[in-house]
Motif scaffolding. Structure first.
Motif, PDB file in Angstrom:
ATOM      1  N   GLN A   1       0.850  -1.210  -0.046  1.00 33.76           N
ATOM      2  CA  GLN A   1      -0.159   0.107  -0.057  1.00 33.76           C
ATOM      3  C   GLN A   1       0.796   1.425   0.055  1.00 33.76           C
ATOM      4  O   GLN A   1       0.652   2.355  -0.744  1.00 33.76           O
ATOM      5  CB  GLN A   1      -0.944   0.067   1.172  1.00 33.76           C
ATOM      6  N   LEU A   2       1.987   1.250   0.946  1.00 28.22           N
ATOM      7  CA  LEU A   2       2.746   2.305   0.917  1.00 28.22           C
ATOM      8  C   LEU A   2       3.342   2.632  -0.362  1.00 28.22           C
ATOM      9  O   LEU A   2       3.661   3.819  -0.592  1.00 28.22           O
ATOM     10  CB  LEU A   2       3.702   2.109   2.124  1.00 28.22           C
ATOM     11  N   SER A   3       3.904   1.757  -0.970  1.00 31.70           N
ATOM     12  CA  SER A   3       4.685   1.786  -2.248  1.00 31.70           C
ATOM     13  C   SER A   3       3.780   2.286  -3.360  1.00 31.70           C
ATOM     14  O   SER A   3       4.081   2.933  -4.298  1.00 31.70           O
ATOM     15  CB  SER A   3       5.179   0.459  -2.723  1.00 31.70           C
ATOM     16  N   LYS A   4       2.405   2.186  -3.210  1.00 29.96           N
ATOM     17  CA  LYS A   4       1.564   2.660  -4.330  1.00 29.96           C
ATOM     18  C   LYS A   4       1.146   4.184  -4.066  1.00 29.96           C
ATOM     19  O   LYS A   4       0.481   4.897  -4.909  1.00 29.96           O
ATOM     20  CB  LYS A   4       0.168   1.815  -4.310  1.00 29.96           C
ATOM     21  N   ALA A   5       1.195   4.701  -2.950  1.00 26.93           N
ATOM     22  CA  ALA A   5       1.072   6.045  -2.803  1.00 26.93           C
ATOM     23  C   ALA A   5       1.945   6.948  -3.473  1.00 26.93           C
ATOM     24  O   ALA A   5       3.093   6.487  -4.106  1.00 26.93           O
ATOM     25  CB  ALA A   5       1.064   6.427  -1.130  1.00 26.93           C
ATOM     26  N   ASN A   6       1.500   8.048  -3.706  1.00 26.09           N
ATOM     27  CA  ASN A   6       2.348   9.344  -4.451  1.00 26.09           C
ATOM     28  C   ASN A   6       3.558   9.514  -3.854  1.00 26.09           C
ATOM     29  O   ASN A   6       3.523   9.908  -2.485  1.00 26.09           O
ATOM     30  CB  ASN A   6       1.549  10.685  -4.511  1.00 26.09           C
ATOM     31  N   GLY A   7       4.751   9.381  -4.117  1.00 26.00           N
ATOM     32  CA  GLY A   7       5.921   9.385  -3.706  1.00 26.00           C
ATOM     33  C   GLY A   7       6.355   8.290  -2.934  1.00 26.00           C
ATOM     34  O   GLY A   7       7.171   8.452  -1.954  1.00 26.00           O
ATOM     35  N   GLY A   8       5.672   7.315  -2.652  1.00 26.79           N
ATOM     36  CA  GLY A   8       5.951   6.024  -1.902  1.00 26.79           C
ATOM     37  C   GLY A   8       7.218   5.437  -2.209  1.00 26.79           C
ATOM     38  O   GLY A   8       7.914   5.667  -3.349  1.00 26.79           O
ATOM     39  N   PRO A   9       7.623   4.724  -1.302  1.00 23.20           N
ATOM     40  CA  PRO A   9       8.978   3.953  -1.572  1.00 23.20           C
ATOM     41  C   PRO A   9       8.806   2.768  -2.373  1.00 23.20           C
ATOM     42  O   PRO A   9       7.659   2.148  -2.546  1.00 23.20           O
ATOM     43  CB  PRO A   9       9.334   3.580   0.012  1.00 23.20           C
ATOM     44  N   GLN A  10       9.967   2.618  -3.435  1.00 21.98           N
ATOM     45  CA  GLN A  10      10.125   1.420  -4.002  1.00 21.98           C
ATOM     46  C   GLN A  10      10.150   0.232  -3.214  1.00 21.98           C
ATOM     47  O   GLN A  10      11.041   0.246  -2.167  1.00 21.98           O
ATOM     48  CB  GLN A  10      11.089   1.530  -4.916  1.00 21.98           C
ATOM     49  N   ILE A  11       9.585  -0.990  -3.408  1.00 21.25           N
ATOM     50  CA  ILE A  11       9.860  -1.977  -2.334  1.00 21.25           C
ATOM     51  C   ILE A  11      10.358  -3.067  -3.312  1.00 21.25           C
ATOM     52  O   ILE A  11       9.686  -3.503  -4.229  1.00 21.25           O
ATOM     53  CB  ILE A  11       8.462  -2.255  -1.815  1.00 21.25           C
TER      54      ILE A  11
END
Length: 246
Positions: free
Chosen positions: A163-173
């Motif tokens: 979920q966090l990776s899909k947010a705008n500016g989220g981290p690459q996982i």
């Protein structure tokens, strides 16, 4: 003047299973103090005969959560504290805690350089505090997490990381599974090596700040490989634990 941290009685407000062998415990603290992402708490148990044992656990929650912290604990079969937490403690119980502790392996959102986080097994826990902290304050520094686990079932926080990776500016996982992989697996399928690190770290540039946490051998080999790739050792912070992990 350095502040003395005293033991306090924390109340277990919530217990959340993360994997078959990992649980997160939310501890409400009467003497709560804002932590820095990457710090830990000591947990102490005292038996009726006076015998005491304690263990340090990284904080998983972001510093912005007030009045409580979350620790994520892997159950180690011969671990006195982890087995008690997993097998005995229930919601509403009270346990002794002291923290936050640690000043070296910490990341603040005010540090705006690109960020590379490398985890093996439960070494992801302090890095999760950094990722959550980054998300809450909406930091925009380029960030990547490379996370090594044995099997897909051992990946901690998988859904939240997605979920966090899909947010705008989220981290690459980036995940790597070292022992077995699902049939449709698209991530890496080997131990972390120089080639993998070049692919993940390369786009972040030479000014990247690196935090590595996990089993000693993984931490040392990853740090050595990054230095070979041209990242200054002063930009790499490490935290090690025993033989468990990815």
């Amino acid at each position: 003047m350095k502040q003395t941290l005293n033991w306090q009685i924390a109340s277990v407000a919530d217990i959340k299973p993360e994997t078959a062998t990992v649980k997160s415990f939310t501890l409400q603290l009467p003497d709560w103090m804002r932590h820095r992402a990457g710090q830990h708490y000591d947990i102490r148990l005292t038996a009726q005969d006076g015998y005491q044992t304690q263990r340090s656990y990284s904080i998983a929650s972001e510093p912005e959560r007030k009045g409580e912290v979350e620790i994520t604990v892997e159950r180690i079969d011969d671990g006195e504290v982890s087995t008690y937490l997993h097998d005995v403690v229930i919601k509403g119980d009270r346990i002794e805690a002291r923290g936050p502790i640690g000043g070296y392996f910490v990341w603040e959102a005010s540090m705006t350089d690109p960020l590379l986080l490398i985890a093996g097994g439960s070494g992801v826990v302090p890095l999760m505090s950094m990722i959550r902290h980054r998300a809450v304050v909406k930091a925009k520094n380029p960030t990547a997490l490379l996370y090594s686990s044995r099997n897909f079932e051992d990946v901690i926080y998988y859904n939240e990381l997605e979920q966090l990776s899909k947010a705008n500016g989220g981290p690459q996982i980036f995940h790597t599974l070292t022992r077995s992989q699902p049939a449709d697996w698209k991530g890496y399928a080997r131990r972390i090596d120089e080639k993998m690190l070049k692919e993940v770290a390369g786009p972040l540039g030479k000014s990247v700040q690196v935090f590595i946490c996990g089993p000693t051998l993984m931490v040392e080999s990853a740090a050595d490989a990054l230095v070979k790739l041209g990242i200054d050792s002063n930009q790499i912070r490490t935290e090690r634990f025993g033989p468990t992990g990815g």
